[in-house]
Design a protein around this motif. Structure first.
Motif, PDB file in Angstrom:
ATOM      1  N   ARG A  73       0.371  -1.383   0.275  1.00  0.00           N
ATOM      2  CA  ARG A  73      -0.113  -0.426   0.150  1.00  0.00           C
ATOM      3  C   ARG A  73       0.770   1.563  -0.172  1.00  0.00           C
ATOM      4  O   ARG A  73       1.540   1.451   1.058  1.00  0.00           O
ATOM      5  CB  ARG A  73      -0.980   0.096   1.432  1.00  0.00           C
ATOM      6  N   ALA A  74       0.406   1.959  -0.869  1.00  0.00           N
ATOM      7  CA  ALA A  74       1.361   3.713  -0.453  1.00  0.00           C
ATOM      8  C   ALA A  74       0.117   4.422  -0.341  1.00  0.00           C
ATOM      9  O   ALA A  74      -0.700   4.700  -1.447  1.00  0.00           O
ATOM     10  CB  ALA A  74       2.210   3.260  -1.643  1.00  0.00           C
ATOM     11  N   ARG A  75      -0.159   5.351   0.111  1.00  0.00           N
ATOM     12  CA  ARG A  75      -0.733   6.421   0.261  1.00  0.00           C
ATOM     13  C   ARG A  75      -0.319   7.595  -0.163  1.00  0.00           C
ATOM     14  O   ARG A  75       0.881   8.415   0.250  1.00  0.00           O
ATOM     15  CB  ARG A  75      -0.998   6.530   1.815  1.00  0.00           C
ATOM     16  N   GLY A  76      -1.182   8.650  -0.751  1.00  0.00           N
ATOM     17  CA  GLY A  76      -0.788  10.322  -0.906  1.00  0.00           C
ATOM     18  C   GLY A  76      -1.971  10.650  -1.178  1.00  0.00           C
ATOM     19  O   GLY A  76      -2.751  10.544  -0.171  1.00  0.00           O
ATOM     20  N   TYR A  77      -1.562  11.856  -0.834  1.00  0.00           N
ATOM     21  CA  TYR A  77      -2.996  13.321  -0.661  1.00  0.00           C
ATOM     22  C   TYR A  77      -2.966  14.398  -1.476  1.00  0.00           C
ATOM     23  O   TYR A  77      -1.481  14.752  -2.188  1.00  0.00           O
ATOM     24  CB  TYR A  77      -2.698  13.800   1.444  1.00  0.00           C
ATOM     25  N   TRP A  78      -4.130  14.954  -1.950  1.00  0.00           N
ATOM     26  CA  TRP A  78      -3.953  15.727  -2.863  1.00  0.00           C
ATOM     27  C   TRP A  78      -4.179  17.854  -1.537  1.00  0.00           C
ATOM     28  O   TRP A  78      -5.277  17.334  -1.129  1.00  0.00           O
ATOM     29  CB  TRP A  78      -4.528  16.444  -4.169  1.00  0.00           C
ATOM     30  N   THR A  79      -3.478  18.314  -1.844  1.00  0.00           N
ATOM     31  CA  THR A  79      -4.229  19.807  -0.728  1.00  0.00           C
ATOM     32  C   THR A  79      -4.448  20.455  -2.078  1.00  0.00           C
ATOM     33  O   THR A  79      -3.484  20.756  -2.971  1.00  0.00           O
ATOM     34  CB  THR A  79      -3.261  20.321   0.395  1.00  0.00           C
ATOM     35  N   PHE A  80      -5.418  21.267  -2.447  1.00  0.00           N
ATOM     36  CA  PHE A  80      -6.323  21.960  -3.584  1.00  0.00           C
ATOM     37  C   PHE A  80      -5.522  23.249  -3.334  1.00  0.00           C
ATOM     38  O   PHE A  80      -5.882  24.447  -2.332  1.00  0.00           O
ATOM     39  CB  PHE A  80      -7.512  21.999  -3.852  1.00  0.00           C
ATOM     40  N   VAL A  81      -4.768  23.517  -3.960  1.00  0.00           N
ATOM     41  CA  VAL A  81      -4.256  25.422  -3.798  1.00  0.00           C
ATOM     42  C   VAL A  81      -4.903  26.131  -4.593  1.00  0.00           C
ATOM     43  O   VAL A  81      -5.349  27.067  -3.634  1.00  0.00           O
ATOM     44  CB  VAL A  81      -2.877  25.383  -4.654  1.00  0.00           C
ATOM     45  N   SER A  82      -5.934  25.770  -5.968  1.00  0.00           N
ATOM     46  CA  SER A  82      -6.853  26.205  -6.518  1.00  0.00           C
ATOM     47  C   SER A  82      -7.823  25.779  -7.375  1.00  0.00           C
ATOM     48  O   SER A  82      -7.400  24.960  -7.731  1.00  0.00           O
ATOM     49  CB  SER A  82      -6.024  27.452  -7.370  1.00  0.00           C
ATOM     50  N   VAL A  83      -8.496  25.755  -7.408  1.00  0.00           N
ATOM     51  CA  VAL A  83      -9.577  25.313  -7.969  1.00  0.00           C
ATOM     52  C   VAL A  83     -10.738  26.162  -9.529  1.00  0.00           C
ATOM     53  O   VAL A  83     -11.220  28.090  -9.481  1.00  0.00           O
ATOM     54  CB  VAL A  83     -11.102  24.656  -6.675  1.00  0.00           C
ATOM     55  N   ASP A  84     -10.080  25.893 -10.953  1.00  0.00           N
ATOM     56  CA  ASP A  84     -10.849  26.257 -12.063  1.00  0.00           C
ATOM     57  C   ASP A  84     -12.348  26.025 -12.292  1.00  0.00           C
ATOM     58  O   ASP A  84     -11.793  25.253 -12.745  1.00  0.00           O
ATOM     59  CB  ASP A  84     -10.063  27.226 -12.105  1.00  0.00           C
ATOM     60  N   PRO A  85     -13.585  25.937 -11.745  1.00  0.00           N
ATOM     61  CA  PRO A  85     -14.271  24.416 -12.227  1.00  0.00           C
ATOM     62  C   PRO A  85     -14.271  24.559 -13.798  1.00  0.00           C
ATOM     63  O   PRO A  85     -14.798  25.435 -14.772  1.00  0.00           O
ATOM     64  CB  PRO A  85     -15.616  25.452 -11.351  1.00  0.00           C
TER      65      PRO A  85
END
Length: 325
Positions: A73-85
């Motif tokens: 198992r390899a875990r990861g994450y994203w933290t959203f800096v910006s979102v342009d729908p």
């Protein structure tokens, strides 16, 4: 082959992947919004990903685990800096420990994803930036280039399924682990409308009723973290009364709330329910990740027809509440 170029630039400390697809940008965007679709290509074929959290808004967070052929198992994450729908997003992409906390011993990258319309469909560009040449070389040695090429090479098949996804919007359930379940439903309504429908007591009483023949005489909503909520249902003839109660742990209107939930009158441990609302083409994707204290309780609750009841409620939400909004 959907991936047209993969360019590594050690001087600029960037890795850029470009793909061309014969679908509108809106369909490509939906593939990133929906964790069911995203996990089918965010991981090489031999290391598929499972997303347990996906808050696609600025400041939001996604969490996933990739599982290898031998159970690694390899875990990861994203933290959203910006979102342009509909156009793109930028995230900090990092590794995580088994408990989900960031693993600072491994490099973190900054990834910018841009989507644009083309004469034949749409173009996807993912540009990853590295903090140093050493970090770039470390990730290259771990097989990052080969992994991302193999992973994104699966997108053609995923995108071909999106038409079916848009047409078949009924409630779906996925077993993420022995104790974690993810329920998803596409709703024809805006994020703001769906959020209000979950937090206005008068509206909740009109749709959150499960199968026909039930009423909700008690509907106490929690709006601030730390507050308690309580829902009570009974049949139209007054029989079969039951209810659930819990605490609001987190809230970030209008896209995410986290609550505990326990049947009233029982002493067992509560479940943890994480609801996320994500805008998609034509509506809102509701994702509810439920963590049960035991596998036995998970199976017991699923065996009650919970998903069918949720589908009846969501259909009523669309037809009786949102259609009149």
């Amino acid at each position: 082959m959907p991936i047209s170029t993969v360019t590594s630039d050690p001087t600029a400390l960037t890795l850029t992947v470009v793909g061309e697809y014969g679908v509108p940008v809106a369909r490509l965007w939906d593939a990133f919004c929906d964790p069911r679709q995203l996990e089918r290509f965010w991981g090489p074929p031999t290391w598929p990903a499972t997303f347990t959290r996906h808050d696609m808004v600025e400041g939001g967070r996604s969490e996933y685990v990739m599982t290898g052929p031998d159970g690694e198992r390899a875990r990861g994450y994203w933290t959203f800096v910006s979102v342009d729908p509909g156009r793109g997003f930028e995230v900090l992409d990092g590794f995580a420990h088994e408990d989900g906390s960031p693993d600072d011993t491994l490099p973190t990258t900054r990834m910018r994803v841009d989507l644009e319309q083309t004469a034949t469909g749409s173009r996807f560009t993912a540009a990853s930036s590295f903090a140093s040449l050493a970090a770039m070389e470390d990730l290259a040695a771990m097989g990052m280039v080969e992994g991302i090429t193999a992973a994104l090479g699966q997108m053609d098949e995923v995108l071909a399924d999106l038409a079916a996804f848009a047409a078949g919007r009924a409630t779906q359930v996925a077993l993420l682990s022995d104790t974690v379940v993810r329920v998803t439903r596409a709703i024809r309504g805006s994020v703001d409308q769906v959020w209000r429908a979950h937090h206005d007591p008068d509206l909740v009483r009109r749709w959150m009723l499960g199968p026909d023949g039930w009423t909700m005489p008690v509907c106490e909503i929690a709006t601030v973290a730390g507050e308690s909520y309580r829902y009570v249902w009974e049949r139209a003839d007054g029989r079969g009364r039951f209810g659930f109660e819990g605490e609001l742990l987190e809230t970030a209107a209008p896209y995410r709330s986290v609550t505990t939930e326990q049947m009233m009158g029982t002493d067992g441990p509560a479940t943890r329910n994480e609801m996320t609302l994500t805008p998609i083409d034509g509506g809102t994707l509701i994702t509810v990740v439920i963590t049960y204290p035991t596998t036995e309780l998970r199976d017991q609750i699923l065996g009650t027809g919970m998903v069918d009841g949720m589908e009846a409620s969501y259909l009523r939400l669309e037809e009786s509440v949102l259609a009149a909004a």
